[in-house]
Design a protein around this motif. Structure first.
Motif, short mmCIF file in Angstrom:
data_model
loop_
_atom_site.label_atom_id
_atom_site.label_comp_id
_atom_site.label_asym_id
_atom_site.label_seq_id
_atom_site.Cartn_x
_atom_site.Cartn_y
_atom_site.Cartn_z
N ARG A 208 17.85 61.22 53.76
CA ARG A 208 17.48 62.32 54.65
C ARG A 208 17.46 63.61 53.84
O ARG A 208 18.39 63.89 53.10
N GLN A 209 16.40 64.38 53.99
CA GLN A 209 16.30 65.68 53.34
C GLN A 209 16.02 66.71 54.41
O GLN A 209 15.19 66.46 55.30
N ALA A 210 16.69 67.85 54.33
CA ALA A 210 16.56 68.82 55.41
C ALA A 210 16.75 70.24 54.93
O ALA A 210 17.44 70.50 53.93
N LEU A 211 16.15 71.14 55.67
CA LEU A 211 16.39 72.57 55.54
C LEU A 211 16.89 73.02 56.91
O LEU A 211 16.18 72.88 57.91
N VAL A 212 18.13 73.52 56.96
CA VAL A 212 18.79 73.77 58.24
C VAL A 212 19.56 75.09 58.21
O VAL A 212 19.72 75.71 57.16
N GLU A 213 20.03 75.46 59.38
CA GLU A 213 21.06 76.50 59.49
C GLU A 213 22.37 75.78 59.74
O GLU A 213 22.48 74.99 60.69
N MET A 214 23.37 76.01 58.89
CA MET A 214 24.63 75.29 59.02
C MET A 214 25.80 76.16 58.57
O MET A 214 25.62 77.14 57.84
N ARG A 240 19.55 73.88 52.35
CA ARG A 240 18.90 72.64 51.95
C ARG A 240 19.95 71.62 51.52
O ARG A 240 20.87 71.94 50.76
N PHE A 241 19.85 70.40 52.04
CA PHE A 241 20.68 69.31 51.56
C PHE A 241 19.93 67.99 51.67
O PHE A 241 18.91 67.88 52.36
N LEU A 242 20.46 67.00 50.99
CA LEU A 242 19.89 65.65 50.97
C LEU A 242 21.03 64.67 50.97
O LEU A 242 22.05 64.88 50.30
N THR A 243 20.91 63.61 51.75
CA THR A 243 21.90 62.53 51.75
C THR A 243 21.22 61.20 51.49
O THR A 243 20.06 61.00 51.86
N VAL A 244 21.95 60.30 50.85
CA VAL A 244 21.46 58.94 50.62
C VAL A 244 22.57 57.97 51.00
O VAL A 244 23.68 58.05 50.47
N GLU A 245 22.25 57.09 51.94
CA GLU A 245 23.20 56.04 52.36
C GLU A 245 22.59 54.69 52.06
O GLU A 245 21.39 54.47 52.23
N PHE A 246 23.43 53.76 51.62
CA PHE A 246 22.97 52.50 51.06
C PHE A 246 23.21 51.32 52.01
O PHE A 246 23.48 50.21 51.56
N ASP A 247 23.09 51.58 53.30
CA ASP A 247 23.34 50.53 54.30
C ASP A 247 22.06 50.04 54.96
O ASP A 247 22.07 49.57 56.10
N GLY A 248 20.94 50.15 54.27
CA GLY A 248 19.69 49.64 54.80
C GLY A 248 18.75 50.77 55.23
O GLY A 248 19.14 51.94 55.29
N PRO A 249 17.50 50.42 55.55
CA PRO A 249 16.52 51.43 55.95
C PRO A 249 16.79 51.91 57.37
O PRO A 249 17.52 51.28 58.13
N PRO A 250 16.20 53.04 57.76
CA PRO A 250 16.40 53.55 59.12
C PRO A 250 15.81 52.60 60.16
O PRO A 250 14.81 51.93 59.91
N ALA A 251 16.45 52.56 61.32
CA ALA A 251 15.97 51.69 62.40
C ALA A 251 14.61 52.16 62.91
O ALA A 251 13.78 51.34 63.31
#
Length: 538
Positions: A208-214, A240-251
């Motif tokens: 997931r890659q995003a540009l947000v207010e946080m 801006r942040f990006l996350t990578v999770e290794f539990d399979g592709p998105p549903a």
């Protein structure tokens, strides 16, 4: 068949627009179909590589790119200032950026900038931090200047292709065209309807890659970070942040990316429970699905960009790979449309671009393997990180990431043949890039060679001849530069020392008149790329 346009391009992103501009430079009527009514503002690629920067430079777009980069660098500084003002635990000015491999940052101060592969790009070498959205706006403006017809809010629904042309069915009627090019992304309608095979490897991650207010970001690390739950990147611009999770592709890849989903992912991966995502400005999901069509052409239907190859975004290769496709295909398709193409010219599109696409797929697969949150990957990551602390390894990775290594397998022994043409400083004060803005091929006569000029005599209107000097490279006798900037032929002055060595340390071969780097080689290269010479008496 009577055509409404000689070429229809499906997809008005950067690749489709770049291709349309290249066709328009050759006065080929082209229509671009884009389902979106406005330029896509979704956060995507954040940079361009050297071959892309060279392509834009050679078409006169470098000043606009410099301004975009200046704005981006200002946002980088703002991010660091905001972090410091908020009392973040670790705030440091990073060393000069040279790219990253699997999130392992490459230090620019360890880069061997004297490496000859870095010397050839000229002013284009100083431009890289150009995000996709402003680039797309720039290309849309250039397409309009060139008279390209871009139809927004139009969806391609089907097509019928035969040996005479293509009938393209859209949400607003049918278009008759000679050629259809799918530049419509990773889930390409053109690819699916044409029945292109799409082999490769299935996805195993959700990114997931995003540009947000946080808020609550003080404990987040800047740059790339690895945890037992995955990988995340924070910055280099505010929000801006990006996350990578290794539990399979998105549903569900199509579902809207919500603030709740982004917040939960960032908390899981980072372990920072104080993070709150209040507003989503732009967000996207991605996977490591890696696939490539075996042939980029099926009759009168062709593919370029993500329609021809998909992969994870690690290393920032996707946009650049597509721009390279557009540059390679544009002049070849234009020559075919105008009846000037020698036999087999269009087939060289796949032959030249497919190997580079295959390399990119493996380059991204390797990074995913290295980023996995398990002990074996972690051990290997530490070894690679140690290697990148050396000048040799940093230079190796930077050359791969920047794209300066790229070379097509063309006839000829000269080290420049098949490579992007060096941006030579010429004796009249101009640079080679200044002479490529019209998209025409260029033959540089650098040694006042009557034999060379004789070879070019039958190619008026197809190859422009420029007789000049090059004090910077006095050993060079001549260069034949294709419209895409690739060196199709090169020769040294007879008896001169070898002009350079290639990446493997191989020096130039001698220039015999009958060899691939002599006059006969030039004549063969002209025929191979631009057809038979015109009869001077006709």
């Amino acid at each position: 068949m009577t055509y409404d346009a000689d070429v229809v391009v499906a997809g008005g992103g950067p690749v489709g627009l770049m291709l349309a501009c290249e066709l328009a430079l050759s006065e080929v009527p082209v229509v671009v179909l884009e389902r979106l009514t406005e330029v896509d503002t979704t956060i995507k690629a954040g940079a361009i590589n050297t071959p892309s920067a060279e392509a834009f430079y050679r078409r006169g777009l470098l000043p606009e790119l410099v301004e975009v980069q200046r704005t981006v660098l200002g946002r980088f500084s703002s991010f660091l200032s905001q972090r410091q003002a908020a009392g973040a635990s670790v705030v440091r000015q990073p060393p000069k950026f040279a790219g990253h491999f699997a999130g392992i940052m490459l230090r620019g101060d360890l880069l061997d900038e004297a490496d000859p592969d870095f010397e050839a790009a000229g002013p284009a070498a100083d431009v890289g931090l150009v995000p996709q959205e402003p680039l797309e706006r720039l290309l849309a403006a250039r397409a309009a200047e060139l008279g390209v017809e871009v139809r927004r809010g139009v969806t391609l629904t089907g097509f019928d292709a035969d040996e005479d042309g293509v009938r393209v069915h859209t949400s607003q009627g049918t278009l008759r065209t000679g050629w259809l090019v799918g530049c419509d992304g990773g889930r390409s309608t053109v690819r699916r309807l044409a029945g292109f095979p799409f082999p490769g490897t299935a996805p195993g991650i959700t990114g997931r890659q995003a540009l947000v207010e946080m808020t609550g970001t003080e404990a987040l690390g800047t740059g790339w970070n690895w945890t037992e739950h995955g990988t995340y990147a924070h910055g280099p611009v505010p929000g801006r942040f990006l996350t990578v999770e290794f539990d399979g592709p998105p549903a569900d890849r199509e579902a809207p990316v919500t603030a709740q989903e982004l917040e939960a992912s960032l908390r899981r991966v980072s372990g920072v429970d104080e993070v709150r995502v209040h507003k989503v400005i732009s967000a996207t999901r991605f996977t490591d699905n890696a696939r490539q069509v075996p042939d980029y052409r099926a009759g009168r239907v062709l593919l370029a960009g993500d329609a021809a190859h998909v992969h994870s975004p690690f290393g920032g290769q996707g946009l650049n790979l597509g721009i390279g496709d557009a540059m390679n295909l544009g002049w070849k398709l234009a020559a075919t449309v105008r009846g000037r193409a020698p036999e087999g010219l269009l087939d060289t599109y796949t032959a030249e671009r497919h190997p580079i696409g295959a390399w990119v797929l493996d380059w991204t697969r390797a990074q995913v393997a290295l980023m996995r949150p398990e002990s074996h990957a972690g051990a290997l990551r530490r070894i690679v990180a140690e290697l990148t602390g050396t000048v040799t390894a940093t230079t190796f990775f930077a050359k791969k990431i920047s794209g300066v290594w790229q070379r097509y397998d063309l006839p000829g022994d000269h080290p420049l043949t098949g490579r992007s043409a060096p941006d030579l400083e010429l004796s009249d004060g101009s640079r080679l890039g200044d002479h490529l803005r019209d998209g025409q091929a260029l033959l540089l006569d650098l040694a006042d060679d009557a034999e060379l000029r004789k070879c070019a005599a039958g190619y008026g209107g197809r190859v422009r001849l420029l007789t000049t000097g090059c004090p910077q490279r006095p050993e060079l006798a001549g260069l034949l530069v294709r419209p895409d900037g690739c060196t199709a032929w090169a020769a040294d002055v007879p008896g001169a020392p070898a002009s350079t060595v290639d990446a493997g340390g191989t020096a130039s071969a001698p220039n015999g008149p009958d060899g691939p780097d002599g006059p006969d080689g030039l004549a063969a290269a002209l025929r191979r790329w631009f057809g038979s010479p015109a009869d001077p008496t006709g």
